[in-house]
Design a protein around this motif. Structure first.
Motif, mmCIF file in Angstrom:
data_model
loop_
_atom_site.group_PDB
_atom_site.id
_atom_site.type_symbol
_atom_site.label_atom_id
_atom_site.label_comp_id
_atom_site.label_asym_id
_atom_site.label_seq_id
_atom_site.Cartn_x
_atom_site.Cartn_y
_atom_site.Cartn_z
ATOM 1 N N ASP A 67 0.834 -1.203 0.000
ATOM 2 C CA ASP A 67 0.000 0.000 0.000
ATOM 3 C C ASP A 67 0.870 1.255 0.000
ATOM 4 N N ALA A 68 1.898 1.247 0.841
ATOM 5 C CA ALA A 68 2.770 2.419 0.939
ATOM 6 C C ALA A 68 3.461 2.693 -0.384
ATOM 7 N N ILE A 69 3.891 1.624 -1.048
ATOM 8 C CA ILE A 69 4.591 1.786 -2.320
ATOM 9 C C ILE A 69 3.690 2.458 -3.352
ATOM 10 N N THR A 70 2.401 2.168 -3.292
ATOM 11 C CA THR A 70 1.502 2.793 -4.267
ATOM 12 C C THR A 70 1.050 4.177 -3.800
ATOM 13 N N GLY A 71 1.651 4.654 -2.728
ATOM 14 C CA GLY A 71 1.405 6.043 -2.341
ATOM 15 C C GLY A 71 0.356 6.238 -1.266
ATOM 16 N N LYS A 72 -0.192 5.152 -0.739
ATOM 17 C CA LYS A 72 -1.158 5.321 0.342
ATOM 18 C C LYS A 72 -0.445 5.657 1.651
ATOM 19 N N THR A 73 -1.164 6.319 2.518
ATOM 20 C CA THR A 73 -0.637 6.573 3.847
ATOM 21 C C THR A 73 -1.008 5.388 4.724
ATOM 22 N N VAL A 74 -0.026 4.714 5.250
ATOM 23 C CA VAL A 74 -0.315 3.549 6.088
ATOM 24 C C VAL A 74 0.411 3.682 7.425
ATOM 25 N N THR A 75 -0.126 3.020 8.418
ATOM 26 C CA THR A 75 0.493 3.004 9.738
ATOM 27 C C THR A 75 0.313 1.632 10.352
ATOM 28 N N LEU A 76 1.404 0.987 10.654
ATOM 29 C CA LEU A 76 1.299 -0.269 11.392
ATOM 30 C C LEU A 76 1.017 0.073 12.841
ATOM 31 N N SER A 77 -0.060 -0.483 13.375
ATOM 32 C CA SER A 77 -0.374 -0.215 14.771
ATOM 33 C C SER A 77 0.709 -0.835 15.663
ATOM 34 N N ARG A 78 0.826 -0.302 16.868
ATOM 35 C CA ARG A 78 1.829 -0.832 17.796
ATOM 36 C C ARG A 78 1.483 -2.276 18.145
ATOM 37 N N ARG A 79 2.496 -3.073 18.338
ATOM 38 C CA ARG A 79 2.311 -4.528 18.396
ATOM 39 C C ARG A 79 2.239 -5.095 19.811
ATOM 40 N N LEU A 80 1.342 -6.063 19.942
ATOM 41 C CA LEU A 80 1.142 -6.763 21.213
ATOM 42 C C LEU A 80 1.889 -8.087 21.285
ATOM 43 N N GLY A 81 2.096 -8.693 20.109
ATOM 44 C CA GLY A 81 2.738 -10.007 20.111
ATOM 45 C C GLY A 81 1.874 -11.113 20.682
ATOM 46 N N THR A 82 0.612 -11.144 20.306
ATOM 47 C CA THR A 82 -0.263 -12.239 20.733
ATOM 48 C C THR A 82 0.253 -13.555 20.151
ATOM 49 N N ALA A 83 0.373 -14.569 20.991
ATOM 50 C CA ALA A 83 0.908 -15.841 20.496
ATOM 51 C C ALA A 83 0.242 -17.007 21.201
ATOM 52 N N ILE A 84 0.302 -18.155 20.543
ATOM 53 C CA ILE A 84 -0.387 -19.337 21.092
ATOM 54 C C ILE A 84 0.405 -20.568 20.718
ATOM 55 N N VAL A 85 0.344 -21.571 21.577
ATOM 56 C CA VAL A 85 1.007 -22.830 21.247
ATOM 57 C C VAL A 85 0.246 -23.983 21.892
ATOM 58 N N GLN A 86 0.156 -25.049 21.137
ATOM 59 C CA GLN A 86 -0.450 -26.281 21.634
ATOM 60 C C GLN A 86 0.672 -27.125 22.206
ATOM 61 N N ILE A 87 0.505 -27.622 23.430
ATOM 62 C CA ILE A 87 1.520 -28.489 24.030
ATOM 63 C C ILE A 87 0.802 -29.741 24.502
#
Ligand SMILES: Cc1cc2nc3c(=O)[nH]c(=O)nc-3n(C[C@H](O)[C@H](O)[C@H](O)COP(=O)(O)OP(=O)(O)OC[C@H]3O[C@@H](n4cnc5c(N)ncnc54)[C@H](O)[C@@H]3O)c2cc1C
Ligand SMILES: Cc1cc2nc3c(=O)[nH]c(=O)nc-3n(C[C@H](O)[C@H](O)[C@H](O)COP(=O)(O)OP(=O)(O)OC[C@H]3O[C@@H](n4cnc5c(N)ncnc54)[C@H](O)[C@@H]3O)c2cc1C
Ligand SMILES: CC(C)(COP(=O)(O)OP(=O)(O)OC[C@H]1O[C@@H](n2cnc3c(N)ncnc32)[C@H](O)[C@@H]1OP(=O)(O)O)[C@@H](O)C(=O)NCCC(=O)NCCS
Ligand SMILES: CC(C)(COP(=O)(O)OP(=O)(O)OC[C@H]1O[C@@H](n2cnc3c(N)ncnc32)[C@H](O)[C@@H]1OP(=O)(O)O)[C@@H](O)C(=O)NCCC(=O)NCCS
Lengths: 556, 556
Positions: free
Chosen positions: B316-336
Motif C-alpha cells: 500500500d505504501a509503495i503505491t502512495g497510500k498513507t499507512v500506519t502499522l499499529s503498535r504490536r502486542l505479540g499475541t501468540a499461542i502454542v499447543q503443548i
C-alpha cells in the motif's frame, strides 16, 4: 429509605431468585455484611441454570442437581440471605414502601416493608389463545423441565411438535430428537432464528433437516388437538407432545399494577443505574428494557449475561455507587446439532427496516489454517456503517471457532473499533487455532478494500437487478467448479487465465464471482486496474446459493 | 523512483518469498495490474507454511504439498509475478538502486535495478558456537523439515535432545514424541516458555513430563557429541538427533552491508509505513523492529500475523497510500500436547523489570458452564495499570477456550479498554460455550473490586513476606479441601461457618485464601465489612501452589 439511614441498616427486598435477583442479593451482601436482604421466589427453585434446561430434558445434563447452583440453605450459609421460595409478591404499595406477599401453599398473605425494592421477575413464555393450547408445554423453570422429563418417561411420546424456531425452540427440538422423538418444528416466519439474515440461515435449515427435524416454515399453529396440532390451511401434524417456544414477554404484572413506567417494548423502564421511575425501586433482567447499542433505542435483551450484570450493578447502585449499564448488543449463541450459530449487534433486515446506511461483507473461512487437519468451514457476515466505519453487527454459522469470532467482534463493537481496524488485530495464531490472517483480520482487509480503495461489491440479492440492467456475469472459478454448479447466465473464465483471455470478456459492466469472493476480489482488482468496470459478488457463489435457499430475498 | 514515474511503470524487487514478501507481492499486484514485480528467494520454496513444519515432521500434516500454499508457477498464473527461487540477493547498491543477485546453482551473478526494494528476509535460527554443533538440526524452512523427515525415516533415531523451550522447541519436542522418540528438552532458563510468568508455567512443565518429555531446566548445552550432548556440569544426554531451537535473530546481513539502520533489538529499523532510512527501501517481517504497544519501544515480534500485515501495508505504501502499522502486542499461542498456552502483551516479569506499576489477577475458570458436560479448567492471568486502568497483558493456560479468551483480551488491549470494562462485554453465552459471567467478565468484576472498591489482594509471591510481617493465614475452604493440601501455617475456617465463628479468628491482619480466590473474595468482603483488615490471596491455593512449582519466585 429514611433520609440519613445507613446502608447497613437498610432493608432490601428482591423479587425473583434466579439470574438477576440472586446476583443482586449476593453482591449486596458482599458490599454490606449486615444489610437486611430478603428474596422472594414464587417457584420451587432458586439460582438455577435456565439455560441448561433443554439439555437436561435431552439427557445431556444427566444430573438434575447440577442445574441448581444454590439453594435457600446454601445461600443462607454463605451469604446470610433470607430466601423464601414458594412465596409470591402480589402487590407493591409504593407510598408505604411495602410489598404484599402470598404463600403459594395455603395462600396466606402478609406485608413486608422495604427501603429498596429490586424487581427481577424475568419473563414468561408467550402462550397464544388457541383451542387446546392447555396441553402444550413451555420451558422456563426447573418445574417445567421436570414436567417434561416426567412425561417423556411416563407416557413415552413418539412424536413432538415444537412451535417456534428461536433459540429455545431449536435447543428443544434438538434435545427431543436426542430422546428419540420424531420432531416437527412449526415457525410462522419463513426462516428459523430471526437474528440471522436469510442467506445465513440456509445451513441451519439444512442441519435441522439432516438431523430429522421436519421444518414447517411460514406455518401458523391454529389448534392443538389431543394427539396432533393443526396448522392454518388444515395440515395436521402428529404430536404426542407439544412444546411452545414462540418467545417470552417481560413479566410486568406487579410493576404495571404499581404504576411503574413500562416502555415501548413492553418491559419495565429503568435508567442506566437500573432505577425505575420510583427512586426506591430497581428493576433488572428479562423484565426490563435496556438501551440498544446500535440504535440507542429501548430493547429487550432477555439474556443471562445482561441479567447477571444488571443484578450486580443494581446492588452497587443501592449502596450509593454511581453505575451505568453500557448499551447492549445482545450477543447470543446457540448450538444446533453439529452447527454453531452466533450473532451480535444488528442484522441486515433490521438495519434496512430502520433505514440505516450499511455495507455487508460475507466470507466463508476455515476455522484454522487449511493445511492443518480438522479445519471446519464457517460463514461470517459483517455489517458496518460506510460513513463512520463502525461495526454494526455480525453473524457466524459453522463449527469450531464461531464463538471466538463473534466474541472478538462483540468486543470490537463495544470498543467502537472500525471495520477496517479489524485488519490490525493481533489474534493468536498457530495452525490449530487460526490463520496468519485470521478470518477477523480478513474481514478488516475486505472492509478496507471497500472503504479505502472504493472496490465495488454486489450483494446476492442485488444480482438479478444488476443482470437485468445489462451487466455480464463472469465465473472466475475453474471449469470443474463451474460445471458442478454455477449462477445461470454466467460465462466461465478462470482467474488464472483471465489476464490472457481479456478479449473474451463481454463489453460493458462486469460482475465477477468465485466460490467465496476471494478470487473474485483479485479478478475485480485486475479488471478495474485495466479500466474495466467490474464488481465482485460478495461472498461468491456460496452466499448467492445460500440466498436462493431462503424463500425469497424480499425478506431483506 | 524517478520523480513523476507512474506506479505502474515502477519496478519493485522483493527479497524473500514467504509470509511478508509474498503478501507484499500479491497485494501490489492487486493494486497495480501492470507493475513490474520481481521476487527473489534463495531457498527452494515460496509461500510456505513455516508454522506447519513441526507438525509435518510429527506426521500430523501428512501431505507435504499442503504446506506449499503457492509455487512460482501458480504465482505467475494468478498474479503475474516473476518469482525466482534459488536466487539470492547478495548486495544492495543504494546509490544506483540495483541489487546484485547470485544463482544458488552455479553461482552466476548479475544486477537488477529497482525503483522500490522490499526486504522480507526473515530471521535465522541462532546457532551457538559449540563443539560438534554442526550435527544439530534447525527448523525454519521446508528444506529443514525435509532433512528431519529423511533422517527420521532413514536413520530411525531413538533419542532426541531439543535445545530451547520456546514455542518452536516445544512444538518440536511434542512432534518428535509423536514419532516415538525419547525426547529430552534442554532449557537454560528455569522454565520453558519465557512469555509465561513462573506460576503460569507449572502446568506446562507437568504436561511435558506427563507426555514423557524429560525436562532439563536451568541447563546449558556445552557440547554436541556423536550420539549425545553434554551439559554444563558434565551430564550426558543420549541424542541420536539434536534439534536446536534457542531463538531466531533478524536476517540483517544485506541491510547492514547496505548501511541501513539497525535498531537496538538487532532488527532493521523502519517507520510506521515500513520504510527504512532509505526512502526507496522498505523492510518487513521477522527482519525488522516494530513498536511495542505497551512500552512504545522497539520490539521484534517474529510472528506470521505481523509479517503478513506488514507485507500488505508495504505494498500500500509503495503505491502512495498513507499507512500506519499499529503498535504490536505479540499475541501468540502454542499447543503443548493436551494443553493450550496463549499470551498477549507484557508479562509480570517484564513489567517488573521495566519498573512499571501494575496489578495482577489470577483466576481458574472453567471453559464453559460447569453444569454442562465437558468443561475444561483453565488458568487466566490479567495484568493492568492501576492508574489508567488499562490492560497491559494476559496469559492463559488450559484447554478449550484459551484461544478465545486471549483473542478477546488482545482485542480489548488494542482498543484501549480498561480492565474493569471487561465486565461490560457481552460475550456469547450458551452452556456449551461460556458462562453467564464469562471468565473475561469475571476478570472485569475482580478488577472493579480492586480499582473501585479498594479490595486488597496479595500475590502468591508476596505471601511469605506478609506472614513474616505477622499476618495470620485463614483457609476458608472446606475441611476436606484443607486436608487434601494447604498452605503451611494456615488455620481452617470454612466460608460458610465464618460468620458464626468470627471469635476464632486471630487478631491483627488476616490473609484469607480458598481454592481459586472466589470464596476468598466473599470472605474478604465480609471481614472487611466487619472492620477486620483482611486481604485475599489472589488466585487462591491453586496459584500459590503453582508458584511453588516454579524453581523460585525470585524469577519475578
Ligand atoms: C430454556 C431457556 C434457555 C435459555 N438459554 C439461554 C442461553 O443459552 N443464554 C442466555 O444468555 N440466556 C438464556 N436464557 C435466558 C436466561 O435464562 C434469562 O435471560 C435469565 O434467566 C433472566 O434472568 P431474570 O433474573 O431476569 O429472570 P429469571 O431467571 O427468569 O428469574 C425470574 C424469577 O422470578 C420469579 N418471579 C416472577 N414473578 C415473581 C413474583 N411476583 N414473586 C416472586 N417471584 C417471582 C420467577 O418465578 C423466576 O424464578 C434461557 C432461558 C430459558 C428459559
Ligand atoms: C517452525 C516454525 C513455526 C512457526 N510457528 C508460528 C506460529 O505458530 N505462529 C506464528 O505467528 N508464527 C510462527 N512462526 C513464525 C513465522 O513463520 C514468521 O513470523 C514468518 O514466516 C515471518 O515472515 P518473513 O517474511 O519475515 O520471513 P520468512 O517467512 O522466514 O521468509 C523469509 C524468506 O527470505 C529468504 N531470504 C532471506 N534472505 C534472502 C536473500 N538475501 N535473498 C533471497 N532470499 C532471501 C529466506 O530464504 C526465506 O524463505 C513459525 C516459524 C517457524 C520457523
Ligand atoms: C450464582 C449466583 C447466585 C450469583 O452468585 P455470585 O457469588 O454473585 O456470583 P458468582 O458465583 O458468579 O461469583 C461472582 C463473584 O465472585 C468473584 N470472583 C469470581 N472469581 C473470582 C476469583 N478467582 N477471585 C476473586 N473473586 C472472584 C467476582 O468478582 C464476583 O464478585 P463481585 O460481584 O463481588 O465482584 C447467581 O448468579 C445465580 O443465581 N446464577 C444462576 C442463575 C443464572 O444465572 N441463570 C441464567 C444462566 S443459566
Ligand atoms: C498466501 C500469500 C501468497 C498471500 O496471498 P494473498 O492473496 O495476498 O493472501 P490471501 O490468500 O491470504 O488472501 C488475502 C486477500 O484476499 C482477500 N479476501 C479474502 N477473503 C475474501 C473474500 N471472501 N472476499 C473478498 N476478498 C477476500 C483479502 O481482502 C486479501 O486481499 P487484499 O490484500 O487485496 O485486501 C502469502 O501470505 C504467503 O505466502 N503465505 C504463506 C506463508 C506464510 O504466511 N507463512 C507464515 C504462516 S504459516
Amino acid at each position: 429509605m429514611a433520609a440519613g439511614k445507613r446502608v447497613s441498616q437498610m432493608r432490601t427486598i428482591i423479587v425473583g431468585a434466579v439470574a438477576g435477583g440472586m446476583s443482586a442479593a449476593t453482591r449486596l451482601r458482599r458490599l454490606d455484611p449486615t444489610a437486611d436482604i430478603v428474596v422472594f421466589e414464587r417457584g420451587n427453585h432458586v439460582s438455577y441454570a435456565n439455560c441448561g434446561l433443554p439439555y437436561h430434558v435431552g439427557g445431556v445434563i444427566t444430573d438434575r442437581e447440577a442445574l441448581l447452583l444454590q439453594t435457600p440453605a446454601s445461600l443462607r450459609a454463605r451469604f446470610d440471605l433470607d430466601v423464601r421460595v414458594r412465596t409470591e409478591v402480589v402487590a407493591i404499595d409504593r407510598a408505604r414502601q411495602v410489598v404484599r406477599v402470598r404463600e403459594v401453599d395455603g395462600g396466606r398473605e402478609h406485608e413486608e416493608g422495604y427501603d429498596r425494592l429490586v424487581l427481577s421477575p424475568g419473563a414468561a413464555p408467550i402462550v397464544p389463545d388457541l383451542p387446546g393450547i392447555e396441553r402444550a408445554f413451555t420451558l422456563r423453570t426447573v418445574t417445567d423441565a421436570d414436567r417434561l422429563t416426567t412425561v417423556l418417561a411416563d407416557r413415552q411420546p413418539r412424536t413432538a411438535v415444537v412451535v417456534g424456531g428461536g433459540f429455545i425452540g431449536l435447543e428443544s427440538a434438538e434435545n427431543l430428537r436426542r430422546r428419540g422423538l420424531a420432531v416437527s418444528l412449526v415457525e410462522l416466519d419463513t426462516q428459523v432464528l430471526a437474528p440471522l439474515d436469510p442467506e445465513m440461515v440456509s445451513p441451519v435449515h439444512a442441519e435441522l433437516r439432516r438431523h430429522g427435524v421436519a421444518l414447517h416454515l411460514g406455518a401458523a399453529l391454529t389448534k392443538v388437538l389431543p394427539d396432533a396440532v393443526e396448522l392454518a390451511g388444515g395440515q395436521i401434524l402428529s404430536a404426542d407432545l407439544v412444546l411452545l417456544a414462540i418467545g417470552v414477554r417481560p413479566e410486568t404484572t406487579l410493576a404495571l399494577a404499581a404504576g411503574l413506567t413500562i416502555g415501548p417494548r413492553g418491559g419495565i423502564t429503568v435508567d442506566a443505574s437500573m432505577r425505575t421511575n420510583d427512586p426506591h425501586i430497581y428493576a433488572i433482567g428479562d423484565a426490563v428494557e435496556k438501551t440498544d447499542r446500535i440504535g440507542a433505542e429501548p430493547a429487550l435483551i432477555p439474556l443471562a449475561n445482561t441479567a447477571n450484570r444488571q443484578g450486580r450493578l443494581a446492588a452497587d447502585a443501592i449502596t450509593g455507587k454511581t453505575v451505568t449499564l453500557s448499551r447492549r448488543l445482545g450477543t447470543a449463541i446457540v448450538q444446533i446439532f453439529d452447527l454453531t450459530v452466533a450473532v451480535t449487534g444488528w442484522n441486515e433486515k433490521r438495519l434496512r427496516a430502520a433505514g440505516r446506511t450499511y455495507q455487508a461483507i460475507h466470507t466463508h473461512p476455515a476455522s484454522h489454517a487449511g493445511y492443518y487437519p480438522g479445519a471446519q468451514p464457517m460463514s461470517l457476515k459483517l455489517l458496518f456503517d460506510p460513513h463512520d466505519r463502525r461495526i454494526l453487527g455480525a453473524q457466524a454459522v459453522g463449527g469450531e471457532g464461531v464463538d471466538k469470532r463473534i466474541d472478538v467482534l462483540a468486543t470490537a463493537i463495544h470498543a467502537g473499533l472500525t471495520a477496517d481496524e479489524l485488519a490490525d488485530l493481533e489474534l493468536a495464531y498457530a495452525p490449530a487455532f487460526g490463520s496468519a490472517k485470521d478470518p477477523i483480520n480478513m474481514l478488516g482487509y475486505i472492509a478496507d478494500n471497500l472503504l479505502t480503495d472504493g472496490q465495488r461489491t454486489l450483494q446476492w440479492h442485488e444480482l438479478s437487478g444488476a443482470l437485468a440492467a445489462g451487466a455480464a456475469l463472469v465465473d472466475v472459478r475453474t471449469p470443474a467448479e463451474h460445471a458442478a454448479g454455477h449462477i445461470p447466465g454466467s460465462i466461465n473464465l478462470p482467474l488464472d487465465d483471465l489476464r490472457h483471455r481479456l478479449d473474451e470478456l463481454p463489453t460493458g459492466d462486469l460482475i465477477v464471482y468465485c466460490q467465496v469472493g476471494q478470487r473474485g476480489h483479485t479478478a475485480t482488482a485486475l479488471l478495474t486496474g485495466l479500466n474495466r468496470r467490474a464488481t465482485n459478488l460478495d461472498g461468491g457463489y456460496r452466499t448467492w446459493h445460500a440466498g436462493q435457499g431462503s424463500d425469497d430475498s424480499a425478506a431483506l
